[in-house]
Design a protein around this motif. Structure first.
Motif, PDB file in Angstrom:
ATOM      1  N   PRO A   1       8.804   0.032   4.866  1.00 60.18           N
ATOM      2  CA  PRO A   1       7.831   0.465   5.873  1.00 60.18           C
ATOM      3  C   PRO A   1       8.462   0.639   7.256  1.00 60.18           C
ATOM      4  CG  PRO A   1       6.964  -1.378   4.593  1.00 60.18           C
ATOM      5  CD  PRO A   1       8.413  -1.254   4.249  1.00 60.18           C
ATOM      6  N   GLY A   2       9.534  -0.082   7.551  1.00 57.20           N
ATOM      7  CA  GLY A   2      10.169   0.018   8.857  1.00 57.20           C
ATOM      8  C   GLY A   2      10.905   1.337   9.041  1.00 57.20           C
ATOM      9  N   SER A   3      11.789   1.648   8.115  1.00 59.91           N
ATOM     10  CA  SER A   3      12.631   2.847   8.254  1.00 59.91           C
ATOM     11  C   SER A   3      11.978   4.087   7.641  1.00 59.91           C
ATOM     12  CB  SER A   3      13.980   2.608   7.562  1.00 59.91           C
ATOM     13  OG  SER A   3      13.791   2.519   6.151  1.00 59.91           O
ATOM     14  N   GLY A   4      11.012   3.888   6.744  1.00 59.77           N
ATOM     15  CA  GLY A   4      10.407   5.029   6.048  1.00 59.77           C
ATOM     16  C   GLY A   4      11.277   5.537   4.907  1.00 59.77           C
ATOM     17  N   ARG A   5      12.393   4.836   4.661  1.00 63.08           N
ATOM     18  CA  ARG A   5      13.264   5.269   3.559  1.00 63.08           C
ATOM     19  C   ARG A   5      12.837   4.594   2.254  1.00 63.08           C
ATOM     20  NH1 ARG A   5      17.799   4.728   7.167  1.00 63.08           N
ATOM     21  NH2 ARG A   5      18.334   2.773   6.172  1.00 63.08           N
TER      22      ARG A   5
ATOM     23  N   ILE B   1     -10.885  -0.856   6.027  1.00 60.90           N
ATOM     24  CA  ILE B   1      -9.720  -1.608   5.530  1.00 60.90           C
ATOM     25  C   ILE B   1      -8.693  -0.722   4.819  1.00 60.90           C
ATOM     26  CG2 ILE B   1      -8.985  -3.549   4.075  1.00 60.90           C
ATOM     27  CD1 ILE B   1     -11.925  -4.568   4.279  1.00 60.90           C
ATOM     28  N   ARG B   2      -9.136  -0.080   3.751  1.00 58.41           N
ATOM     29  CA  ARG B   2      -8.169   0.564   2.853  1.00 58.41           C
ATOM     30  C   ARG B   2      -7.491   1.793   3.458  1.00 58.41           C
ATOM     31  NH1 ARG B   2      -8.803  -0.353  -2.962  1.00 58.41           N
ATOM     32  NH2 ARG B   2      -8.132   1.776  -3.257  1.00 58.41           N
ATOM     33  N   GLY B   3      -8.150   2.433   4.415  1.00 57.02           N
ATOM     34  CA  GLY B   3      -7.589   3.642   5.012  1.00 57.02           C
ATOM     35  C   GLY B   3      -6.203   3.415   5.587  1.00 57.02           C
ATOM     36  N   ALA B   4      -5.987   2.234   6.162  1.00 55.92           N
ATOM     37  CA  ALA B   4      -4.675   1.939   6.760  1.00 55.92           C
ATOM     38  C   ALA B   4      -3.656   1.551   5.694  1.00 55.92           C
ATOM     39  CB  ALA B   4      -4.819   0.811   7.768  1.00 55.92           C
ATOM     40  N   ARG B   5      -4.150   1.109   4.564  1.00 53.58           N
ATOM     41  CA  ARG B   5      -3.237   0.655   3.495  1.00 53.58           C
ATOM     42  C   ARG B   5      -2.673   1.804   2.675  1.00 53.58           C
ATOM     43  NH1 ARG B   5      -6.874  -3.897   0.769  1.00 53.58           N
ATOM     44  NH2 ARG B   5      -6.910  -5.362   2.491  1.00 53.58           N
ATOM     45  N   HIS B   6      -3.417   2.915   2.588  1.00 56.55           N
ATOM     46  CA  HIS B   6      -3.002   4.049   1.746  1.00 56.55           C
ATOM     47  C   HIS B   6      -2.942   5.306   2.588  1.00 56.55           C
ATOM     48  CE1 HIS B   6      -3.481   1.673  -1.913  1.00 56.55           C
ATOM     49  NE2 HIS B   6      -4.580   1.196  -1.365  1.00 56.55           N
ATOM     50  N   GLN B   7      -1.760   5.865   2.716  1.00 62.17           N
ATOM     51  CA  GLN B   7      -1.565   7.062   3.526  1.00 62.17           C
ATOM     52  C   GLN B   7      -0.779   8.101   2.727  1.00 62.17           C
ATOM     53  OE1 GLN B   7      -2.277   7.638   7.062  1.00 62.17           O
ATOM     54  NE2 GLN B   7      -3.707   5.938   6.813  1.00 62.17           N
ATOM     55  N   ASP B   8      -1.194   9.358   2.858  1.00 59.04           N
ATOM     56  CA  ASP B   8      -0.473  10.432   2.163  1.00 59.04           C
ATOM     57  C   ASP B   8       0.988  10.498   2.607  1.00 59.04           C
ATOM     58  OD1 ASP B   8      -2.802  10.993   0.866  1.00 59.04           O
ATOM     59  OD2 ASP B   8      -3.192  12.907   1.866  1.00 59.04           O
ATOM     60  N   GLU B   9       1.261  10.109   3.849  1.00 56.79           N
ATOM     61  CA  GLU B   9       2.638  10.156   4.356  1.00 56.79           C
ATOM     62  C   GLU B   9       3.557   9.259   3.508  1.00 56.79           C
ATOM     63  OE1 GLU B   9       4.109  12.011   6.461  1.00 56.79           O
ATOM     64  OE2 GLU B   9       6.017  10.934   6.519  1.00 56.79           O
ATOM     65  N   SER B  10       3.059   8.053   3.171  1.00 62.29           N
ATOM     66  CA  SER B  10       3.852   7.149   2.312  1.00 62.29           C
ATOM     67  C   SER B  10       4.074   7.776   0.945  1.00 62.29           C
ATOM     68  CB  SER B  10       3.128   5.804   2.135  1.00 62.29           C
ATOM     69  OG  SER B  10       2.934   5.189   3.377  1.00 62.29           O
TER      70      SER B  10
ATOM     71  N   GLY C   1       2.383  -0.630   2.927  1.00 62.91           N
ATOM     72  CA  GLY C   1       3.050  -1.932   2.995  1.00 62.91           C
ATOM     73  C   GLY C   1       2.542  -2.800   4.136  1.00 62.91           C
ATOM     74  N   THR C   2       1.349  -2.493   4.644  1.00 67.37           N
ATOM     75  CA  THR C   2       0.774  -3.293   5.733  1.00 67.37           C
ATOM     76  C   THR C   2      -0.098  -4.411   5.158  1.00 67.37           C
ATOM     77  OG1 THR C   2      -1.014  -1.694   5.837  1.00 67.37           O
ATOM     78  CG2 THR C   2       0.748  -1.429   7.432  1.00 67.37           C
ATOM     79  N   ASP C   3      -0.517  -5.339   6.008  1.00 63.61           N
ATOM     80  CA  ASP C   3      -1.428  -6.438   5.606  1.00 63.61           C
ATOM     81  C   ASP C   3      -0.852  -7.288   4.477  1.00 63.61           C
ATOM     82  OD1 ASP C   3      -3.253  -5.545   7.363  1.00 63.61           O
ATOM     83  OD2 ASP C   3      -4.597  -4.624   5.891  1.00 63.61           O
ATOM     84  N   GLY C   4       0.451  -7.340   4.357  1.00 60.72           N
ATOM     85  CA  GLY C   4       1.048  -8.151   3.290  1.00 60.72           C
ATOM     86  C   GLY C   4       0.968  -7.510   1.919  1.00 60.72           C
ATOM     87  N   HIS C   5       0.541  -6.230   1.844  1.00 64.41           N
ATOM     88  CA  HIS C   5       0.474  -5.566   0.541  1.00 64.41           C
ATOM     89  C   HIS C   5       1.826  -4.955   0.188  1.00 64.41           C
ATOM     90  CE1 HIS C   5      -3.784  -6.091   1.154  1.00 64.41           C
ATOM     91  NE2 HIS C   5      -3.946  -5.832  -0.126  1.00 64.41           N
TER      92      HIS C   5
END
Ligand SMILES: [Fe+2]
Length: 303
Positions: free
Chosen positions: A280-284, A37-46, A248-252
């Motif tokens: 989350p869409g533009s990455g800005r 679950i959490r791996g997709a919610r938290h990414q170093d890229e973000s 910002g996935t899963d409504g978080h």
């Protein structure tokens, strides 16, 4: 004027895969949670995008309210120490630990001590609460983090820490400093599930109601939140910020940093907050809202 930035719940990705023996005990449930679950919610890229946007702003000090890591693995502590060093000087960054930073008990020299310089008081002592005077601000860091059983993420401050907090708030209030309290777990009245709550939140609320503070900052819930707790000179703003690595996935709530501008003196502090959030869409990272938390007048209307 003093400008403070706030980020929380960094949750750096694990990097190398943990060894099987490192996952025995509570860590196995946390690792499964990350894998599923959490791996997709938290990414170093973000996180990189958020920190790059933060670095483009000017501020005097940065508050980091815990959960730098996930499972309290030795490799995670080392990785987070490097990340902190890249973020800035310990003089300009104040952090407090979160429950994931002590997910299981770890020898201090392999774990939290690697980050100690970001949690030292002006007296050079390694103890909570710590006090750091920076310009017109008094930054007081609390530790609510302690290892808990699987599926529990509660926090606790304890009587000794609360007593010292009251004394530090009294002392710095008399000096006319803008008192900012940092902790990981949300104080009252922030709604928090029972298994994730600060168990002595009512005692903390009593200290704040008596001694006062100008601002309380926390993480843990990974939400953009603003509440007020009673203080002797009017309501005290209590602000939570979403995780700095949230995709910002899963409504978080997506990754966010908040910037506070403090102006005034004594009990007449004016505090304005500006929130900057990852799209989350533009990455800005965009400026999303601005709030005036304190008007600069005390309860009697005196500036
Ligand atoms: Fe967290």
């Amino acid at each position: 004027m003093f400008t403070l930035a706030h980020i929380s719940d960094i949750h750096l990705q694990l990097g190398e895969r943990p060894r099987l023996r490192e996952l025995l005990g509570k860590r196995i449930t946390g690792f499964a949670n990350i894998a599923l679950i959490r791996g997709a919610r938290h990414q170093d890229e973000s996180l990189h995008r958020l920190i790059a946007a933060l670095g483009a702003r000017s501020f005097d000090h940065l508050a980091v309210t815990g959960d730098l890591i996930n499972l309290a693995l030795a490799g995670e502590y080392r990785r987070a120490a490097k990340w902190l060093a890249g973020l800035g000087s310990p003089r300009d960054i104040s952090m407090v630990p979160g429950n994931h930073d002590v997910y299981v008990a770890c020898p201090p020299h392999l774990g939290p001590d690697l980050w100690a310089r970001y949690m030292l008081g002006d007296d050079g002592k390694k103890a909570f609460p710590y006090l750091r005077r920076r310009g017109s601000a008094a930054i007081i860091g609390l530790s609510s983090a302690l290892p808990r059983a699987p599926f529990l993420a509660t926090g606790r401050l304890g009587a000794a820490q609360l007593a010292r907090l009251g004394a530090l708030l009294d002392e710095t209030g008399l000096e006319g400093l803008c008192r900012i309290v940092l902790l990981h777990h949300p104080p009252l009245p922030v709604p928090t599930p029972r298994a994730r709550r600060l168990v002595d939140a009512p005692a903390l609320a009593r200290v704040l109601a008596r001694a006062g503070a100008e601002l309380v900052l926390h993480g843990h819930n990974h939400q953009d939140s603003l509440c007020f707790t009673p203080g002797p000179n009017g309501p005290i703003p209590v602000v939570g910020v979403p995780s700095a690595s949230s995709t910002g996935t899963d409504g978080h709530a997506p990754a966010q940093f908040n910037l506070y501008t403090l102006t005034g003196k004594g009990i007449g502090w004016r505090i304005a907050m500006a929130a900057h959030r990852l799209d989350p869409g533009s990455g800005r990272v965009e400026h999303v809202h601005e709030k005036l938390l304190r008007t600069g007048q005390d309860a009697s209307g005196r500036a």
